[in-house]
Each structure stands twice: as structure tokens, then as C-alpha cells.
Write a protein that holds these residues in place. Structure first.
Motif, PDB file in Angstrom:
ATOM      1  N   ILE A   1     -88.852  50.500  25.383  1.00  0.00           N
ATOM      2  CA  ILE A   1     -88.440  51.798  24.838  1.00  0.00           C
ATOM      3  C   ILE A   1     -89.481  52.384  23.881  1.00  0.00           C
ATOM      4  CG2 ILE A   1     -86.808  52.855  23.223  1.00  0.00           C
ATOM      5  CD1 ILE A   1     -84.762  52.248  24.965  1.00  0.00           C
ATOM      6  N   GLU A   2     -89.986  51.537  22.965  1.00  0.00           N
ATOM      7  CA  GLU A   2     -90.936  52.062  21.978  1.00  0.00           C
ATOM      8  C   GLU A   2     -92.260  52.459  22.617  1.00  0.00           C
ATOM      9  OE1 GLU A   2     -91.371  49.568  18.493  1.00  0.00           O
ATOM     10  OE2 GLU A   2     -89.223  49.858  18.145  1.00  0.00           O
TER      11      GLU A   2
ATOM     12  N   SER B   1     -82.646  57.682  33.466  1.00  0.00           N
ATOM     13  CA  SER B   1     -81.547  58.239  32.679  1.00  0.00           C
ATOM     14  C   SER B   1     -80.622  59.081  33.539  1.00  0.00           C
ATOM     15  CB  SER B   1     -82.092  59.109  31.553  1.00  0.00           C
ATOM     16  OG  SER B   1     -83.056  58.401  30.826  1.00  0.00           O
TER      17      SER B   1
ATOM     18  N   ASP C   1     -77.519  62.032  29.879  1.00  0.00           N
ATOM     19  CA  ASP C   1     -78.612  61.757  28.942  1.00  0.00           C
ATOM     20  C   ASP C   1     -79.484  62.992  28.768  1.00  0.00           C
ATOM     21  OD1 ASP C   1     -77.823  59.173  28.582  1.00  0.00           O
ATOM     22  OD2 ASP C   1     -79.116  58.361  30.165  1.00  0.00           O
TER      23      ASP C   1
ATOM     24  N   GLU D   1     -82.176  57.363  13.236  1.00  0.00           N
ATOM     25  CA  GLU D   1     -82.141  56.413  14.342  1.00  0.00           C
ATOM     26  C   GLU D   1     -80.967  56.646  15.294  1.00  0.00           C
ATOM     27  OE1 GLU D   1     -83.345  52.517  13.353  1.00  0.00           O
ATOM     28  OE2 GLU D   1     -83.824  52.210  15.467  1.00  0.00           O
ATOM     29  N   PRO D   2     -79.760  56.935  14.756  1.00  0.00           N
ATOM     30  CA  PRO D   2     -78.655  57.219  15.677  1.00  0.00           C
ATOM     31  C   PRO D   2     -78.953  58.400  16.600  1.00  0.00           C
ATOM     32  CG  PRO D   2     -77.843  56.996  13.417  1.00  0.00           C
ATOM     33  CD  PRO D   2     -79.320  56.923  13.359  1.00  0.00           C
TER      34      PRO D   2
ATOM     35  N   VAL E   1     -81.912  59.281  17.682  1.00  0.00           N
ATOM     36  CA  VAL E   1     -82.855  58.818  18.705  1.00  0.00           C
ATOM     37  C   VAL E   1     -82.101  58.059  19.794  1.00  0.00           C
ATOM     38  CG1 VAL E   1     -84.842  57.333  19.164  1.00  0.00           C
ATOM     39  CG2 VAL E   1     -84.784  58.723  17.096  1.00  0.00           C
ATOM     40  N   LYS E   2     -81.120  57.235  19.379  1.00  0.00           N
ATOM     41  CA  LYS E   2     -80.332  56.465  20.353  1.00  0.00           C
ATOM     42  C   LYS E   2     -79.560  57.397  21.264  1.00  0.00           C
ATOM     43  CE  LYS E   2     -80.325  51.932  18.806  1.00  0.00           C
ATOM     44  NZ  LYS E   2     -80.365  51.710  17.339  1.00  0.00           N
ATOM     45  N   LEU E   3     -79.051  58.496  20.671  1.00  0.00           N
ATOM     46  CA  LEU E   3     -78.241  59.444  21.427  1.00  0.00           C
ATOM     47  C   LEU E   3     -79.095  60.315  22.353  1.00  0.00           C
ATOM     48  CD1 LEU E   3     -75.476  61.013  21.847  1.00  0.00           C
ATOM     49  CD2 LEU E   3     -76.289  62.525  20.043  1.00  0.00           C
TER      50      LEU E   3
ATOM     51  N   GLY F   1     -82.739  60.309  22.801  1.00  0.00           N
ATOM     52  CA  GLY F   1     -84.043  59.888  23.331  1.00  0.00           C
ATOM     53  C   GLY F   1     -85.141  60.856  22.961  1.00  0.00           C
TER      54      GLY F   1
ATOM     55  N   THR G   1     -87.299  62.278  19.698  1.00  0.00           N
ATOM     56  CA  THR G   1     -88.628  61.728  19.422  1.00  0.00           C
ATOM     57  C   THR G   1     -89.755  62.728  19.689  1.00  0.00           C
ATOM     58  OG1 THR G   1     -88.705  60.749  21.639  1.00  0.00           O
ATOM     59  CG2 THR G   1     -87.995  59.315  19.843  1.00  0.00           C
TER      60      THR G   1
ATOM     61  N   LYS H   1     -89.950  54.437  10.347  1.00  0.00           N
ATOM     62  CA  LYS H   1     -89.444  53.174  10.874  1.00  0.00           C
ATOM     63  C   LYS H   1     -90.501  52.081  10.742  1.00  0.00           C
ATOM     64  CE  LYS H   1     -86.931  51.341  14.804  1.00  0.00           C
ATOM     65  NZ  LYS H   1     -87.273  51.066  16.201  1.00  0.00           N
TER      66      LYS H   1
END
Lengths: 349, 150, 122
Positions: free
Chosen positions: B57-58, C2, C6, C53-54, C56-58, C60, C64, C76
Motif C-alpha cells: 500500500i505505501e 478497488s 472505493d 489516517e482514517p 486515507v483508509k477510507l 485512498g 493521498t 506519519k
């Protein structure tokens, strides 16, 4: 010995031997050529670097060529021109000075931002009426790409331009004026005199937005118009037209308002070179700006209109915004200035 | 003096009221559409990275950034990105492509001033402040983490 | 790969972050440089507060790709560096994590600037 005073009131001068306009020339870029005045310009650049390595070099070349062209059109030898007065928008007015390097005419570099054209006409007029010089070339130039990189943003930066902004005109205009006894048959103009002028004062009503220069300069224009009328003891009716340099659409609107506050009604008698040089569909927001704007409009259009008796007397005032990129970043407001000259139709001797 | 200040204030208010304004709502709609599209394109690239290059992912996020930076530099070079920007405003400034555009556009314009004092210096006219503030803030966050959360 | 859902999140969150920028530009006439600096810094701070971060998780790439995401990488990295390597990690973590992006931007930026010449706007 009795000295006749040519000073009139606080700011104005009246010429006792009014200098005559002999010749003029204008060079513009292709965007300006697509505007309403397109067919009147003497030379149009297809490519705005004009074969030079940089835009700065191209602007200097325009400046130089406009002087040569104005002289050529009336078969004036460059040696007959006693003085070159002019300037541009760039740091240390390099366009003008580098052009003067090859022209070899005694030279005064002026910085009045977009007011440079009338500043040079006014000072030249005084030099000629005072008997110090007999013929002078008054020139001003600006270039869209050089001005953008100095004052605004890189050309390829993807940002939006606010609707109050104006496009810097790519162009150089030269007007040659001289003592009436130098007037000859082959000259382009034979019946235009500069009879008076008004030296502008800096007026700053605190506008800080460098993309709203019309609003920043309008107070200076209003101040000069009202000072001129007061000094000369005249009214708006004494003029066929009052032409401002580059206030643009919004600046002109503010000028009407400001003049009304001073009980001067210029509506119906006002024109602005910035509004005249582009058409509405050219995507230039509020119109044109830059030293070249008033210079090429005067050189290509208004002089001819006076010569052809469309107008008998006009008040021509170019307006300048005298800020710098540093002063803008420091949050300083924009000082405005406007110098005025009176141009009249009156035949050669 | 006070009269002068009042006159200035009046004029500034009048200018603010009367000046032509852009349509903020439509600008936002365009920024939303273009910004969203650029992000979706980025997501697609990161999907490809994971699928074809088997990136985690990163790394796929890094891969996406590099591809987008490259494409935006290219589009800036051929004179397309400023046109996208005129339409999209923040929609093409805020994504990392806008960062790339802000690096290339001043640098390419100052080639005539030389490769060191022109291009080299101007490369960082906008990127410089971004790195200064981004990196400095990250160090502050790191130090706070070290002091209180370790 | 995805799913469509997504991508919808990517579109909405990415677009929304840009709209925040547009509102700032439209209302305050903020320049490009100020917008970019603000977004990177905001990204670092939000990451520090654990709020980014949440997102980014949601979303993508929706979180970012905007420059706040660059701030997220920096923030981070600094946090992880501080936790793993202590004080030195607090200094090196952020820039280490962002090194790829910075290097690519400088390299491609330089190449493009050398190869191409800017054109006047019509």
C-alpha cells in the motif's frame, strides 16, 4: 527682462509656443492586432520574442524600432531628434535604456509605470517650449510576458486570474513632437499641438490588490482631471473627449463615480485606451494595461482622429500604478498617478 | 487626517461592493470535478501498481505520486497544465500535480537567466516554502511524539 | 483492484479537499504558494492529531493525492521515526518517508524545465 509665466495654477502648465506633433508609430503583438484597432498599427509581431533570445530583448527591440519607424514615416533623420524620453515597466527600465544604447539620441529614462506616455509628452513639451530642445521622441513600451514574470506569476502556472485583472499590452508607441518652426511638408501630422498639461499628484486611497489596478488608479485620474479643469478655468464641455490610459472597464466605472463626487460629469465624453484595445470576446477581463496600452492607442488612433478633424481638443491622461512586487508583498497600498496633456487641432503656421 | 482616512475607507468599501466577482459556486463545482478526477486517476495508478508491480500500500502511494508528478511536469512543459488550471482552479492546484506544476513553471521560465541562478533557484520558488513548512512541521510532530508518546 | 464504491469515495473526498482550497482562493485571493504551504502543513498537523489516517483508509488516493497527503506522509514518517529511533528519528522520519516524492518532483521538474520553453498566453 520680463518672464512670461507658463505655470498655471497648482499643477498645470500652458505652453506659449505650443509644440506640434510631427509623427508617430506603433508596434504591437498578435493579440493586440486581433483587437478593434488591429489594422491601424504599423507593425505586428507574429511571435512575441521577435526572433530574440528573451522577451526582454524583444521588448527593447520594439521600443527601438518604434522610434526608428516614427522617424522614418515622416522622413526625419534620427540626428534631428534632440532628445528621447521614455520608459517601460521593467526593473531599471531596461527596455528603454537598452534601446537608447543603439539609438544614440540624448536620453532621459522615465518611470511612471503606465503613465509614462503622458509623462514623456509633458516633459518633452516643456523642453521644447522652453527652447532647450527642438524635437523630441516620446516613447513607452510594455510586454505581456516580461510584465507577467516580473509582477505576477509564471506563464505556465495553473492559477486563475480574477475578473478585475487587466492584460498587459504587448506594444511600443512613439510620438515625435517638436517646435512649430521645424514642421515640414512630408510630416505625418501637421495640425496637432500640445497646448497645455497637468502634472499629476500621487493619490492612494488604500487599494492593495495588485490585480485591481483600475480601481487603484481611478482616484489619481479623477484628481488630475479636476485639478486640470480648475487650473485652466475650464469645464468638461471645453473638450471633445477625455481619454484615460488604462483604467479598464471597472476603473472607468470608478472614475465616473469619483468625478461625480467632485461635481464633474464626464459621462459621454470619456474613453479609455484599456477598454478600446481589445474586444470583449478576447478573454482579457477588464481590458488592457501597461505603458504600451496608452502609447499605441494614442500613436495609432487618437492622433489620426485629431488630424482628421474628428476631434478639436482632447484631454489625454495616462494613468500609472507605482507599486513594486516587494511593496505588494509588504502589504503596501498602490500609489496611483495620472499626468494629462491637452492636444488640439490647429494648423501649421 | 481623519477625513482622509474616512474617504479611503469609503472608497475601499465601494470598490469591494462594485467590483466584478467570479462565480464562487461554479468555481467550486469545477474544482470538485477536476480534483476528484485527478484523485481517481491516481487511485487507478495505485491499483495498477499493486496489481502489476506487486507493490504494498505505501509503495503504491509513492509510485502514484511519482507518476502524477511526472505527468504534470510533462503537461506543464507542453503548455497544457495552465489551461487545466484556468478551468479548475484549486482542483488542479491542491493535488500533487499542482505541486509539480508549481516547480516546473517558474523554473522553465528562468532558463534565460542560466541553469544555476535561473532554473536551479526558481525550481524552489513555490516548492521551497512547501518543503520548509512541511518538513519543519513534521519534525515538530516527531519531537512531540518522542517526548509524550514514546 | 478497488471496487466502484472505493472510487466513489476517492472522488468525493479528493474533490472535497480541492473545494476547501477553492473557497480559500475565491474568498481570500490566496496565491498558489500559500495554498500549497497551508495544505501540506495542515496535512502534517492532522496526521499528528491522528485525524488524517482514517481518511486515507477510507478514500485512498482521494486523501493521498491532494497535498495534504504529502503532509500525511511527512507526519506519519516523523511519528514512526520518533517511536522507533527516538529523537533522531523525529528529525529524519518525515523526510525519509517523503524522499521518493521530493526526489521525483525535483528530478522531473528539472528535466521538464530544461527541455521545454514557456509559451505566451493568448
Amino acid at each position: 527682462m520680463q518672464v512670461i509665466s507658463k505655470k498655471k495654477g497648482r499643477q498645470s502648465v500652458v505652453f506659449t509656443e505650443p509644440p506640434m506633433v510631427f509623427s508617430s508609430a506603433s508596434i504591437v503583438g498578435d493579440v493586440e492586432a486581433k483587437g478593434p484597432l488591429g489594422s491601424r498599427f504599423d507593425l505586428i509581431l507574429d511571435d512575441d520574442t521577435w526572433g530574440e533570445k528573451s522577451w526582454e530583448k524583444a521588448e527593447s527591440k520594439m521600443f527601438e524600432r518604434s522610434v526608428r519607424l516614427a522617424a522614418e514615416k515622416s522622413k526625419i533623420d534620427l540626428n534631428e531628434i534632440d532628445c528621447l524620453l521614455g520608459g517601460d515597466l521593467l526593473n531599471q527600465i531596461i527596455s528603454a535604456s537598452y534601446a537608447a544604447r543603439t539609438l544614440k539620441i540624448p536620453y532621459f529614462g522615465l518611470y511612471g509605470a503606465c503613465s509614462t506616455m503622458t509623462e514623456s509628452l509633458l516633459i518633452s513639451g516643456m523642453l521644447i517650449d522652453g527652447g532647450f530642445r527642438e524635437m523630441a521622441a516620446c516613447t513607452a513600451s510594455s510586454h505581456f510576458s516580461t510584465a507577467e514574470r516580473q509582477y505576477r506569476f509564471p506563464l505556465e502556472l495553473g492559477n486563475q486570474i480574477p475578473p478585475t485583472s487587466q492584460r498587459t499590452v504587448t506594444g511600443a508607441g512613439c510620438v515625435i513632437i517638436g517646435n512649430a518652426n521645424k514642421c515640414k511638408d512630408g510630416f505625418l501630422f501637421k495640425s496637432i499641438r500640445i497646448t497645455a498639461g497637468t502634472i499629476g499628484r500621487i493619490v492612494d486611497l488604500g487599494i492593495t490588490d495588485a490585480s485591481n489596478m483600475g480601481a487603484a488608479m481611478a482616484p489619481a485620474a479623477a484628481d488630475t482631471i479636476s485639478a486640470h479643469l480648475q487650473d485652466m478655468n475650464r469645464t468638461v464641455d471645453d473638450y471633445d473627449l477625455i481619454v484615460t490610459g488604462d483604467l479598464g472597464k471597472f476603473g472607468s466605472e470608478m472614475l465616473f463615480d469619483l468625478c461625480k463626487e467632485k461635481n464633474v460629469d464626464i459621462s459621454g465624453k470619456h474613453a479609455d485606451c484599456g477598454c478600446l484595445i481589445y474586444t470583449a470576446d478576447q478573454d482579457v477581463n477588464c481590458g488592457g494595461s501597461g505603458c504600451g496600452c496608452s502609447a499605441v492607442t494614442l500613436a495609432s488612433y487618437y492622433l489620426e482622429r485629431i488630424e482628421n478633424a474628428n476631434y478639436d481638443r482632447i484631454l489625454f491622461l495616462a494613468t500609472g500604478a507605482l507599486m513594486s512586487p516587494s511593496s505588494s508583498l509588504q502589504g503596501e497600498s498602490i500609489p496611483g498617478i495620472a499626468h494629462a496633456v491637452v492636444m488640439e487641432r490647429s494648423c501649421c503656421i | 487626517m481623519e477625513h482622509q482616512e474616512r474617504k479611503k475607507k469609503e472608497y475601499q468599501d465601494k470598490v469591494k461592493k462594485k467590483m466584478p466577482k467570479s462565480n464562487t459556486f461554479m468555481e467550486c463545482v469545477r474544482a470538485f470535478l477536476v480534483g476528484g478526477l485527478i484523485c481517481c486517476f491516481g487511485h487507478f495508478i495505485s491499483d495498477l501498481g499493486r496489481l502489476w508491480l506487486r507493490l504494498d500500500i505505501e509503495d503504491s502511494a509513492l509510485f502514484t505520486s511519482i507518476v502524477l508528478v511526472f505527468l504534470a511536469a510533462l503537461l506543464t512543459g507542453i503548455g497544457v497544465y495552465d489551461k487545466i488550471g484556468k478551468f479548475a482552479g484549486a482542483g488542479s492546484i491542491v493535488p500533487i500535480t499542482g505541486f509539480s506544476n508549481s516547480i516546473v513553471s517558474p523554473a522553465m521560465e528562468f532558463k534565460r537567466e542560466g541553469y544555476v541562478q535561473g532554473v536551479g533557484v526558481k525550481l524552489f520558488t513555490i516548492a521551497g516554502p512547501v518543503l520548509v513548512y512541511g518538513i519543519s512541521t513534521s519534525i515538530v510532530v516527531g519531537i512531540i511524539t518522542f517526548l509524550f508518546f514514546r | 483492484m478497488s471496487s466502484i464504491t472505493d472510487y466513489i469515495w476517492v472522488f468525493i473526498i479528493g474533490g472535497a479537499i480541492c473545494v476547501v482550497g477553492q473557497i480559500l482562493i475565491s474568498l481570500t485571493r490566496m496565491t498558489t504558494a500559500r495554498i500549497l504551504v497551508l495544505f501540506v502543513t495542515a496535512g502534517v498537523i492532522l496526521t499528528g492529531l491522528g485525524l488524517y489516517e482514517p481518511l486515507v483508509k477510507l478514500a485512498g488516493a482521494g486523501a493521498t493525492v491532494p497535498l495534504t497527503g504529502f503532509g500525511f506522509v511527512l507526519g506519519k514518517g516523523a511519528i514512526e521515526g520518533a517511536l522507533e529511533d527516538g529523537l533522531l528519528g523525529a528529525f529524519t522520519g518525515g523526510i525519509k518517508a517523503a524522499a521518493g516524492g521530493i526526489a521525483a518532483a525535483i528530478f522531473f521538474g528539472y528535466l521538464a524545465a530544461v527541455i521545454f520553453t514557456p509559451k505566451t498566453k493568448k
